[in-house]
Design a protein around this motif. Structure first.
Motif, PDB file in Angstrom:
ATOM      1  N   GLU A 217       0.691  -1.180  -0.011  1.00  0.00           N
ATOM      2  CA  GLU A 217      -0.034  -0.160   0.104  1.00  0.00           C
ATOM      3  C   GLU A 217       0.848   1.336  -0.040  1.00  0.00           C
ATOM      4  O   GLU A 217       0.421   2.215  -0.395  1.00  0.00           O
ATOM      5  CB  GLU A 217      -0.937   0.064   1.360  1.00  0.00           C
TER       6      GLU A 217
ATOM      7  N   THR B 189      -5.950  -7.378  -4.067  1.00  0.00           N
ATOM      8  CA  THR B 189      -7.193  -7.511  -4.328  1.00  0.00           C
ATOM      9  C   THR B 189      -7.650  -6.194  -5.406  1.00  0.00           C
ATOM     10  O   THR B 189      -6.862  -5.375  -5.398  1.00  0.00           O
ATOM     11  CB  THR B 189      -8.107  -7.463  -3.242  1.00  0.00           C
TER      12      THR B 189
ATOM     13  N   GLU C 142     -10.179  -4.515  -5.090  1.00  0.00           N
ATOM     14  CA  GLU C 142     -10.315  -3.221  -4.212  1.00  0.00           C
ATOM     15  C   GLU C 142      -9.219  -2.224  -3.648  1.00  0.00           C
ATOM     16  O   GLU C 142      -9.086  -1.224  -3.982  1.00  0.00           O
ATOM     17  CB  GLU C 142     -10.916  -3.725  -3.017  1.00  0.00           C
ATOM     18  N   LEU C 143      -8.045  -3.063  -3.518  1.00  0.00           N
ATOM     19  CA  LEU C 143      -6.673  -2.545  -3.183  1.00  0.00           C
ATOM     20  C   LEU C 143      -6.210  -1.748  -4.509  1.00  0.00           C
ATOM     21  O   LEU C 143      -5.742  -0.449  -4.393  1.00  0.00           O
ATOM     22  CB  LEU C 143      -5.553  -3.658  -2.824  1.00  0.00           C
TER      23      LEU C 143
ATOM     24  N   LYS D 183      -8.173   1.308  -5.513  1.00  0.00           N
ATOM     25  CA  LYS D 183      -7.888   2.422  -4.314  1.00  0.00           C
ATOM     26  C   LYS D 183      -6.440   3.189  -4.538  1.00  0.00           C
ATOM     27  O   LYS D 183      -6.559   4.289  -4.462  1.00  0.00           O
ATOM     28  CB  LYS D 183      -7.957   2.034  -3.005  1.00  0.00           C
ATOM     29  N   HIS D 184      -5.590   2.236  -4.774  1.00  0.00           N
ATOM     30  CA  HIS D 184      -4.358   2.763  -4.835  1.00  0.00           C
ATOM     31  C   HIS D 184      -3.333   3.105  -5.997  1.00  0.00           C
ATOM     32  O   HIS D 184      -2.336   3.855  -6.260  1.00  0.00           O
ATOM     33  CB  HIS D 184      -3.424   2.012  -3.798  1.00  0.00           C
TER      34      HIS D 184
END
Ligand code: CP
Length: 314
Positions: free
Chosen positions: A220, A255, A257-258, A261-262
């Motif tokens: 992240e 994922t 989602e990850l 998001k980033h």
């Protein structure tokens, strides 16, 4: 490089080659890919025999080498697993290699011990191609990985790379990082739990090549900077102590989602495969996923490699 410069060469480590060698391989692989996409038949390697000596399991490497050979008109012989050959009766590696050397024109070998392919190359007169030796090298994987990056981005230089996962025991990840040292990445992030950090010899090579790199724990923290995210599974089978494996099991997971998001929209995710649980299946349907394209590139890259090593005009 003309085919002559590759003829008869062993392929043990990606470091045996130069940037120019790799670029000539990629050009040949592009020609092979065109040939495949146009459905043309080639007999370039007719009359040749490729030995596939897989002392360890494999799906992609073995079957893409076999496909590559057959697409060019060559025949294959081989085995998977020590139990399938006379090693199970106590025959040693050198004698097994001597037999293959007498039967085939090139030997592709995978073995659980580091240095096995190099040893085979010392015993054999025919060229030996390392299809993975323990945790050490997987040069043909690195070749197809770099080819895939070049195809996706138009080049390998100037990109920000993240290599995530088991950088200690993973031969594909190490070979990919070593392969990057022939090029000019903007930066390489080595992302892993502390227990699975990159081996010293790989870091030394990055330093010698003057490549900016940083070791980090969490994806992240750097995901937003990356152009290429190269993911690897934890190599459970290479841990000397199962309790050490338990300490890192499931410690990272990519994922959808990850990524949404980033990640930058243009990020491409690579993985040498097989995957276990480190990339969620929901990533497969996104534009980030490039690992199946990468796996398919195993065929044209290995077609090019076999042709060059066997001295055929590509
Ligand atoms: N990438 C790779 O080496 O896959 P296999 O183990 O299936 O050959």
């Amino acid at each position: 490089m003309p085919a002559q410069g590759w003829r008869g060469r062993d392929v043990i480590s990606i470091l045996d080659f130069t940037r120019e060698d790799l670029c000539s391989l990629f050009e040949a692989a592009e020609r092979m890919k065109r040939l495949l996409s146009e459905g043309r038949v080639s007999r370039l390697l007719e009359g040749k025999i490729v030995a596939l000596a897989f002392f360890e399991p494999s799906t992609r490497t073995r079957l893409s080498f076999e496909t590559a050979a057959k697409r060019l008109g060559a025949e294959t012989i081989g085995f998977t697993g020590e139990e399938a050959v006379s090693v199970a009766k106590g025959e040693n590696l050198a004698d097994t290699v001597r037999m293959l050397d007498g039967y085939a024109d090139v030997i592709v070998i995978r073995h659980r011990y580091e240095g096995a392919a190099l040893y085979a190359a010392e015993v054999a007169e025919k060229p030996v191609i390392n299809a993975g030796d323990g945790k050490q090298h997987h040069p043909t994987q690195a070749m197809l990985d770099l080819f895939t990056v070049k195809e996706l981005f138009g080049g390998i230089d100037g990109l920000v790379y993240g290599v995530l996962g088991d950088l200690r025991f993973g031969r594909a990840a190490s070979s990919f990082i070593l392969g990057l040292t022939f090029f000019k990445p903007e930066k390489v992030y080595l992302i892993s739990p502390p227990l699975l950090r990159t081996r010293p010899e790989v870091r030394v090579r990055l330093e010698e090549a003057g490549i900016r790199y940083e070791e980090v724990d969490r994806l992240e923290d750097v995901l937003g900077e990356l152009d290429v995210l190269y993911v690897t599974r934890i190599q459970k089978e290479r841990f000397p102590d199962p309790r050490e494996y338990e300490k890192v099991r499931g410690s990272y997971r990519v994922t959808r989602e990850l990524l949404e998001k980033h990640a930058k929209p243009g990020l491409r995710v690579l993985h040498p495969l097989p995957r276990v649980d480190e990339i969620a299946f929901d990533v497969d349907e996104t534009g980030y996923a490039a690992y199946f394209i990468q796996a398919r590139n195993g065929v044209p890259v290995r077609m090019a490699l076999l042709s060059l090593v066997l001295g055929a005009e590509v």
